[in-house]
Motif scaffolding. Structure first.
Motif, PDB file in Angstrom:
ATOM      1  N   MET A  24      34.082  42.390  28.784  1.00  0.00           N
ATOM      2  CA  MET A  24      35.192  41.490  28.642  1.00  0.00           C
ATOM      3  C   MET A  24      34.795  40.190  29.512  1.00  0.00           C
ATOM      4  SD  MET A  24      38.831  42.798  28.023  1.00  0.00           S
ATOM      5  CE  MET A  24      38.986  44.133  28.977  1.00  0.00           C
ATOM      6  N   ASP A  25      33.604  40.235  30.086  1.00  0.00           N
ATOM      7  CA  ASP A  25      33.347  39.365  31.108  1.00  0.00           C
ATOM      8  C   ASP A  25      32.175  38.238  30.297  1.00  0.00           C
ATOM      9  OD1 ASP A  25      31.080  41.342  30.779  1.00  0.00           O
ATOM     10  OD2 ASP A  25      30.284  41.060  32.527  1.00  0.00           O
ATOM     11  N   ASP A  26      31.808  37.501  30.884  1.00  0.00           N
ATOM     12  CA  ASP A  26      31.066  36.267  30.374  1.00  0.00           C
ATOM     13  C   ASP A  26      30.013  35.937  31.534  1.00  0.00           C
ATOM     14  OD1 ASP A  26      29.682  34.264  29.346  1.00  0.00           O
ATOM     15  OD2 ASP A  26      31.609  32.746  29.241  1.00  0.00           O
ATOM     16  N   LEU A  27      28.905  36.602  31.807  1.00  0.00           N
ATOM     17  CA  LEU A  27      28.150  36.173  32.799  1.00  0.00           C
ATOM     18  C   LEU A  27      28.821  35.890  34.084  1.00  0.00           C
ATOM     19  CD1 LEU A  27      25.559  33.902  30.641  1.00  0.00           C
ATOM     20  CD2 LEU A  27      25.229  36.252  31.166  1.00  0.00           C
ATOM     21  N   ILE A  28      28.414  34.757  34.800  1.00  0.00           N
ATOM     22  CA  ILE A  28      29.043  34.431  35.972  1.00  0.00           C
ATOM     23  C   ILE A  28      30.522  33.723  35.972  1.00  0.00           C
ATOM     24  CG2 ILE A  28      26.681  34.278  37.400  1.00  0.00           C
ATOM     25  CD1 ILE A  28      27.107  31.411  37.104  1.00  0.00           C
ATOM     26  N   TYR A  29      30.732  33.449  34.497  1.00  0.00           N
ATOM     27  CA  TYR A  29      32.074  32.497  34.255  1.00  0.00           C
ATOM     28  C   TYR A  29      33.170  33.427  34.005  1.00  0.00           C
ATOM     29  CZ  TYR A  29      28.079  29.632  33.725  1.00  0.00           C
ATOM     30  OH  TYR A  29      27.008  28.932  33.865  1.00  0.00           O
ATOM     31  N   ASN A  30      34.169  32.791  33.947  1.00  0.00           N
ATOM     32  CA  ASN A  30      35.618  33.510  33.787  1.00  0.00           C
ATOM     33  C   ASN A  30      36.156  33.618  35.418  1.00  0.00           C
ATOM     34  OD1 ASN A  30      34.982  35.378  30.858  1.00  0.00           O
ATOM     35  ND2 ASN A  30      35.500  33.209  31.102  1.00  0.00           N
ATOM     36  N   HIS A  31      37.223  33.921  35.333  1.00  0.00           N
ATOM     37  CA  HIS A  31      37.734  34.051  36.751  1.00  0.00           C
ATOM     38  C   HIS A  31      39.195  34.866  36.715  1.00  0.00           C
ATOM     39  CE1 HIS A  31      38.024  30.169  34.848  1.00  0.00           C
ATOM     40  NE2 HIS A  31      36.929  30.075  35.540  1.00  0.00           N
ATOM     41  N   ILE A  32      39.414  35.751  37.986  1.00  0.00           N
ATOM     42  CA  ILE A  32      40.622  36.404  38.023  1.00  0.00           C
ATOM     43  C   ILE A  32      41.156  36.184  39.601  1.00  0.00           C
ATOM     44  CG2 ILE A  32      41.694  38.673  37.738  1.00  0.00           C
ATOM     45  CD1 ILE A  32      39.054  39.658  36.633  1.00  0.00           C
ATOM     46  N   SER A  33      42.276  35.807  39.449  1.00  0.00           N
ATOM     47  CA  SER A  33      42.919  35.485  41.056  1.00  0.00           C
ATOM     48  C   SER A  33      44.220  36.442  41.193  1.00  0.00           C
ATOM     49  CB  SER A  33      43.110  34.121  40.939  1.00  0.00           C
ATOM     50  OG  SER A  33      44.082  33.701  39.891  1.00  0.00           O
ATOM     51  N   VAL A  34      44.362  36.606  42.528  1.00  0.00           N
ATOM     52  CA  VAL A  34      45.645  37.070  42.944  1.00  0.00           C
ATOM     53  C   VAL A  34      46.225  36.113  44.002  1.00  0.00           C
ATOM     54  CG1 VAL A  34      44.445  38.718  44.803  1.00  0.00           C
ATOM     55  CG2 VAL A  34      46.862  39.084  43.618  1.00  0.00           C
ATOM     56  N   ARG A  35      47.476  36.072  43.976  1.00  0.00           N
ATOM     57  CA  ARG A  35      48.227  35.187  44.963  1.00  0.00           C
ATOM     58  C   ARG A  35      48.636  36.100  46.238  1.00  0.00           C
ATOM     59  NH1 ARG A  35      52.692  33.199  42.271  1.00  0.00           N
ATOM     60  NH2 ARG A  35      54.155  34.638  43.462  1.00  0.00           N
ATOM     61  N   LEU A  36      48.332  35.504  47.494  1.00  0.00           N
ATOM     62  CA  LEU A  36      48.438  36.469  48.553  1.00  0.00           C
ATOM     63  C   LEU A  36      50.081  35.787  49.121  1.00  0.00           C
ATOM     64  CD1 LEU A  36      45.265  35.522  50.633  1.00  0.00           C
ATOM     65  CD2 LEU A  36      46.034  37.847  49.571  1.00  0.00           C
TER      66      LEU A  36
END
Length: 245
Positions: A24-36
């Motif tokens: 489900m990835d796209d090379l170096i693109y896309n992003h996942i984040s988590v709030r601290l």
């Protein structure tokens, strides 16, 4: 670094590896984040330039809501990633994890006028629980943030028209499972539509019942990811435990 931050880093790195593992990835693109934890709304996001399969706990970048890196790092943060993720993290206290992908299947669904249909049980997770956001070009302008927040509304999933999807979770495993289920639902719908036969869809009240069962954790159903995540971690540890570094 607190123990909580270290554990979140490991979970988030695992999530990147899983998105790559399931294609489900796209090379170096896309992003996942988590709030601290904390009132500052600082969050962790991937370094712009690494494949998802290369992300490790220590490589994640800590940034603030203005996109400033809070620690020295050799990589930059994707501008579109900052715009999209800062919008949701700032507006939604329940959006601990925000996950954005451009997978082929989800992007194809995002271009269909009818969007995701209740074709399969996977799709029932999202029945009447999706937001839709019209394409505005690459998400580089901060004024798009207010429209992203408006369009996701109270939902956990936002379909980005002609672009992909965004999922949010109270936990990292929940955000991952929503992306996984959407991907399965999208692929099944496209296969069914591609057959050329008429679709058989459940009655609205049945789709609504299934959605309620999944989203209110009826019976023995649990919060998405609660049961599955330990198995995913075992899988990653067999394949390559380097994500923990």
């Amino acid at each position: 670094m607190s123990e909580i931050e270290q554990q979140l880093r490991i979970q988030l790195a695992a999530c990147y590896r899983l998105i790559a593992h399931f294609g489900m990835d796209d090379l170096i693109y896309n992003h996942i984040s988590v709030r601290l934890p904390g009132p500052e709304h600082h969050f962790l996001i991937n370094p712009y330039g690494l494949f998802f399969e290369e992300v490790t706990a220590s490589s994640l970048i800590k940034i603030d809501l203005q996109g400033n890196a809070l620690e020295p790092h050799e990589y930059q943060v994707n501008r579109a990633g900052f715009v999209i993720h800062s919008a949701i993290h700032a507006a939604r206290e329940d959006a601990i994890c925000v996950l954005h992908t451009h997978s082929d299947a989800s992007t194809a669904i995002s271009a269909l006028a009818g969007g995701l249909l209740p074709v399969s049980q996977f799709a029932m997770h999202f029945y009447q629980r999706l937001g839709y956001h019209d394409y505005e070009g690459v998400a580089l302008d901060t004024d798009e943030r207010q429209r992203l927040v408006r369009d996701i509304g109270p939902h956990q999933v936002l379909v980005l028209r002609n672009h992909g999807i965004l999922t949010t979770g109270r936990t990292i495993p929940e955000a991952f499972m929503l992306a996984y289920y959407f991907e399965r639902a999208a692929r099944i719908q496209l296969m069914a539509q591609g057959s050329g036969s008429a679709l058989t869809l459940p009655a609205d009240e049945i789709s609504a019942k299934a959605a309620r069962q999944f989203n209110q954790c009826e019976g023995d159903i649990r919060l998405r990811g609660e049961r599955e995540w330990p198995a995913f971690i075992r899988l990653l540890d067999r394949l390559d435990p380097g994500y923990r570094r």
